[in-house]
Design an enzyme around this catalytic site. Sequence first.
Site, PDB file in Angstrom:
ATOM      1  N   GLU A 122      -0.493 -10.585   3.454  1.00  0.00           N
ATOM      2  CA  GLU A 122      -0.211  -9.759   4.633  1.00  0.00           C
ATOM      3  C   GLU A 122      -0.457 -10.565   5.901  1.00  0.00           C
ATOM      4  O   GLU A 122       0.368 -10.571   6.822  1.00  0.00           O
ATOM      5  CB  GLU A 122      -1.103  -8.507   4.621  1.00  0.00           C
ATOM      6  CG  GLU A 122      -0.720  -7.513   3.531  1.00  0.00           C
ATOM      7  CD  GLU A 122      -1.707  -6.374   3.343  1.00  0.00           C
ATOM      8  OE1 GLU A 122      -1.366  -5.456   2.590  1.00  0.00           O
ATOM      9  OE2 GLU A 122      -2.813  -6.397   3.918  1.00  0.00           O
TER      10      GLU A 122
ATOM     11  N   GLY B  17      -6.171  -2.848  -0.393  1.00  0.00           N
ATOM     12  CA  GLY B  17      -5.172  -2.979  -1.454  1.00  0.00           C
ATOM     13  C   GLY B  17      -5.140  -4.373  -2.075  1.00  0.00           C
ATOM     14  O   GLY B  17      -4.312  -4.638  -2.950  1.00  0.00           O
TER      15      GLY B  17
ATOM     16  N   GLY C  17       0.514  -0.912   6.571  1.00  0.00           N
ATOM     17  CA  GLY C  17      -0.585   0.042   6.721  1.00  0.00           C
ATOM     18  C   GLY C  17      -1.876  -0.675   7.078  1.00  0.00           C
ATOM     19  O   GLY C  17      -1.886  -1.881   7.359  1.00  0.00           O
TER      20      GLY C  17
ATOM     21  N   GLY D 148       0.831  -1.203   0.000  1.00  0.00           N
ATOM     22  CA  GLY D 148       0.000   0.000   0.000  1.00  0.00           C
ATOM     23  C   GLY D 148       0.862   1.248   0.000  1.00  0.00           C
ATOM     24  O   GLY D 148       2.091   1.177   0.117  1.00  0.00           O
TER      25      GLY D 148
HETATM   26  C1  ABF Z   1      -2.293  -2.422   3.029  1.00  0.00           C
HETATM   27  O1  ABF Z   1      -2.512  -1.352   2.173  1.00  0.00           O
HETATM   28  C2  ABF Z   1      -3.614  -2.993   3.168  1.00  0.00           C
HETATM   29  O2  ABF Z   1      -3.912  -3.935   4.080  1.00  0.00           O
HETATM   30  C3  ABF Z   1      -4.514  -1.834   3.209  1.00  0.00           C
HETATM   31  O3  ABF Z   1      -5.616  -2.278   2.523  1.00  0.00           O
HETATM   32  C4  ABF Z   1      -3.781  -0.820   2.407  1.00  0.00           C
HETATM   33  C5  ABF Z   1      -3.646   0.548   2.986  1.00  0.00           C
HETATM   34  O4  ABF Z   1      -3.157   1.309   1.942  1.00  0.00           O
HETATM   35  P1  ABF Z   1      -2.729   2.807   2.040  1.00  0.00           P
HETATM   36  O5  ABF Z   1      -1.555   2.849   2.967  1.00  0.00           O
HETATM   37  O6  ABF Z   1      -2.394   3.110   0.619  1.00  0.00           O
HETATM   38  O7  ABF Z   1      -3.928   3.557   2.533  1.00  0.00           O
HETATM   39  O8  ABF Z   1      -1.749  -1.979   4.218  1.00  0.00           O
END
Ligand code: ABF
Length: 257
Positions: free
Chosen positions: A125, A119, A104, A47
């Site tokens: 993950e 994402g 994230g 992400g």
């Molecule tokens: C990953 O990225 C995912 O689990 C979560 O869906 C996404 C968050 O993305 P961002 O940091 O772009 O908001 O952590």
Amino acid sequence: GVAAVTVAAGARRVARRATQDELKKQVGYKAVDDYVKSGTVIGLGTGSTAAFAVERVGQLLKSGELKDIIAIPTSIRTKEQAESLGIPLATLDTHSDLDVAIDGADEVDPNLNLVKGGGGALFREKIVEMCAKKFIVIVDESKMCGGLGPGFPIPVEIVPFCHEHTMREIAKLPALAGCKPVLRLGDVANNKPDGDKPAVTDNSNYIVDLVFETPIKDAVAAGEQLKNTVGVVDHGLFTGMTTACIIAGSDGISVKE
Ligand code: ABF
């Protein structure tokens, strides 16, 4: 006139975007600076926020401040980014004890339970982050919420075979009462419907986004019931996993444990 107003509004939008990116960069860099030590095995998240942590690992390896790192990526995208930065990579098959993983999230509740998978990378993950002694979550303050569900649909990775049947079974789960399962279309990393074909994950599966109007009452029970559903590979509820959450807001950075 109208043109000047439009330009000003555009500039403000750009400024706001830059600020949110700056916040993501601050937490990404801080997580690496505070939690990644030389000679360790680390999990690299996916992400736009996690990408800053990956960038920082690359920088510190290049400058020599970090040495002998082995990294386990949580998606093909992250693997490619890490490779481009010269970060040595391995998989859980050879390295299943991670010192720390950094990633994230889409939503964080007051108990540091998470929704992840916007994402599209939730399975890798989860399998990687479950193996980490410390799991560090990095977010900007917009991800903090009172209860999981209404702020962000909960992603679930399901096997393509008879996926409509699996979606109906999910809708019947008592701990998920009231949810509306929506098959993710288009780009797997974008949980807005943006295509006419099902989005396909790194594991060749589909993603169903569960839309809620009210917060789910028991995220642990919801996760267990999803996990017990045949056809479900895994889900984006990450409960009881977070060691610390680094949050960037307009007033600075805070850490919740
Ligand atoms: C990953 O990225 C995912 O689990 C979560 O869906 C996404 C968050 O993305 P961002 O940091 O772009 O908001 O952590």
